[in-house]
Write a protein that holds these residues in place. Structure first.
Motif, PDB file in Angstrom:
ATOM      1  N   UNK A 190      34.826  37.800  44.392  1.00 12.95           N
ATOM      2  CA  UNK A 190      36.026  38.829  44.139  1.00 12.95           C
ATOM      3  C   UNK A 190      36.852  37.736  43.647  1.00 12.95           C
ATOM      4  N   UNK A 191      37.614  37.360  44.844  1.00 12.87           N
ATOM      5  CA  UNK A 191      38.744  36.434  44.578  1.00 12.87           C
ATOM      6  C   UNK A 191      38.780  34.917  43.536  1.00 12.87           C
ATOM      7  N   UNK A 192      37.945  34.856  43.796  1.00  9.57           N
ATOM      8  CA  UNK A 192      37.520  33.517  43.066  1.00  9.57           C
ATOM      9  C   UNK A 192      37.150  33.828  41.443  1.00  9.57           C
ATOM     10  N   UNK A 242      34.089  45.056  43.209  1.00 10.97           N
ATOM     11  CA  UNK A 242      33.755  45.264  42.305  1.00 10.97           C
ATOM     12  C   UNK A 242      32.253  45.234  41.665  1.00 10.97           C
ATOM     13  N   UNK A 243      31.959  45.688  40.554  1.00 10.31           N
ATOM     14  CA  UNK A 243      30.623  46.197  40.323  1.00 10.31           C
ATOM     15  C   UNK A 243      29.402  45.362  40.906  1.00 10.31           C
ATOM     16  N   UNK A 293      45.172  29.432  42.609  1.00 10.06           N
ATOM     17  CA  UNK A 293      45.285  31.478  41.753  1.00 10.06           C
ATOM     18  C   UNK A 293      45.721  30.915  41.487  1.00 10.06           C
ATOM     19  N   UNK A 294      46.380  30.450  39.341  1.00 11.15           N
ATOM     20  CA  UNK A 294      46.627  30.629  39.066  1.00 11.15           C
ATOM     21  C   UNK A 294      45.675  31.492  38.189  1.00 11.15           C
ATOM     22  N   UNK A 298      48.418  39.543  37.774  1.00 10.66           N
ATOM     23  CA  UNK A 298      47.930  40.463  37.769  1.00 10.66           C
ATOM     24  C   UNK A 298      47.115  41.190  37.375  1.00 10.66           C
ATOM     25  N   UNK A 299      46.131  40.182  36.275  1.00 10.30           N
ATOM     26  CA  UNK A 299      44.647  41.027  36.780  1.00 10.30           C
ATOM     27  C   UNK A 299      44.269  39.854  36.246  1.00 10.30           C
ATOM     28  N   UNK A 300      42.126  40.076  36.376  1.00 11.67           N
ATOM     29  CA  UNK A 300      41.997  38.916  35.239  1.00 11.67           C
ATOM     30  C   UNK A 300      41.116  39.039  34.355  1.00 11.67           C
TER      31      UNK A 300
END
Length: 356
Positions: free
Chosen positions: A25-27, A54-55, A265-266, A347-349
């Protein structure tokens, strides 16, 4: 447009599987599929689902009871083929339960599991055989009363993949899950996946993707994200850098590596150019949000299309990271003591579709 992968851990190992899902998820992974080979795994899905960020998709074959257990556990989606679930009544039972709980089902066909009969009906054309088989699977669920479906037609051969998806896109309005199955490992698998999936995305075909690599799921997610960035279907960090040549007066490789690592991480849209000579350098740097054009022992720093100042070679990475942090609203860069900083997060992907 969503990126998905399949967890490589044993689903019955709940802690390890949740940890893998959190890392994926972090990726940038949007949903994750879990193998459910037996009842122990099905019971584990309920526990994993509680902590998964995540789902979660349950991948089920041969046993309709496992599908029912996963539906009861609140799984977000099923991946199954009605043809190997059993009798029509068992298929209807799963379809009714999924429909009543609002659980989508992905059906489809893989080149490795196409029957000789299906090939014969398609007169030996594997692409057509994939399409017919996938639509047959979808029709079984339709007749059972479930129409919240996603369809896939995967193969290893790129010509087959592209022709199959082009054909099925003209024959159904269901969302299409793209993939090049058993693509391989490393560079070879990455290139094959990027060509097949990318070609279809550029034609406007596809709703979700999964890169299938022999290796860590992390690689699948990273390649999938890069494919979406390259095709313009997801926004995020883009690092433009020249391949270098005999005109280069600075070693760009460590600079680019340092910039990529610091900005990893951007997720907000940001184009950074690192160019190594005066030929294309100024133009590319000017077109980017932030860029440098290196000539000799220094470089011109561009921000928002304007040349703002000249920086020394040893200041290039710091200058880019400082401006990136400012534009992205974070704190990228290195402090006065010289420690490496981390790039800003968003803030969100972008582009998440939780049920595809």
């Amino acid at each position: 447009m969503s990126v998905q992968t399949m967890a490589k851990t044993d689903t019955r190992q709940v802690g390890a599987t949740v940890a893998e899902i959190e890392r994926l998820s972090a990726l940038g992974c949007d949903l994750v599929r879990l193998a459910v080979p037996d009842e122990d795994a099905a019971r584990a899905v309920a526990l994993i689902k509680k902590d998964a960020p995540i789902p979660v998709v349950a991948d089920i074959h041969f046993n309709h009871r496992l599908a029912l257990m996963c539906i009861d556990s609140g799984v977000d989606k099923l991946r199954l083929n009605p043809g190997n679930i059993g009798s029509p009544e068992r298929v209807r039972e799963v379809a009714r339960a999924a429909r009543d709980r609002g659980v989508p089902i992905r059906v489809g066909a893989n080149a490795g599991s196409i029957t000789a009969e299906a090939r014969h009906r398609a007169r030996g054309d594997l692409a057509t055989a994939l399409v017919e088989s996938a639509l047959e699977q979808a029709n079984i669920l339709e007749e059972a009363g479930h129409r919240d479906l996603v369809v896939s037609v995967k193969a290893y051969d790129l010509d087959v993949v592209v022709r199959a998806y082009r054909e099925i896109a003209t024959r159904t309005d269901y969302p299409l899950h793209l993939g090049v199955t058993e693509a391989g490992s490393g560079l070879a698998g990455t290139v094959r996946s990027a060509i097949g999936i990318g070609a279809l995305l550029l034609e406007g075909i596809g709703d979700t993707i999964r890169v299938s690599l022999t290796g860590p799921a992390d690689e699948e997610v990273q390649v999938g994200r890069e494919i979406l960035l390259a095709t313009g279907l997801r926004e995020g960090l883009l690092v433009v850098s020249c391949p270098t040549c005999g005109r280069s007066t600075v070693d760009l490789v460590p600079i680019v590596k340092e910039v990529r690592e610091a900005l990893k991480d951007v997720t907000s849209p940001l184009r950074v150019a690192v160019m190594g000579c005066e030929v294309n350098g100024p133009g590319e740097a000017r077109d980017a949000d932030i860029g440098v054009a290196v000539a000799g022992g220094s470089a011109v720093l561009f921000v928002g299309g304007r040349a703002v100042r000249r920086v020394r070679r040893q200041e290039i990475a710091d200058a880019l990271l400082k401006e990136a942090g400012r534009l992205a609203g974070g704190s990228a860069g290195r402090g006065p003591t010289g420690e490496d900083g981390r790039g800003p997060g968003a803030a969100s992907r972008l582009g998440r579709r939780e049920t595809d």
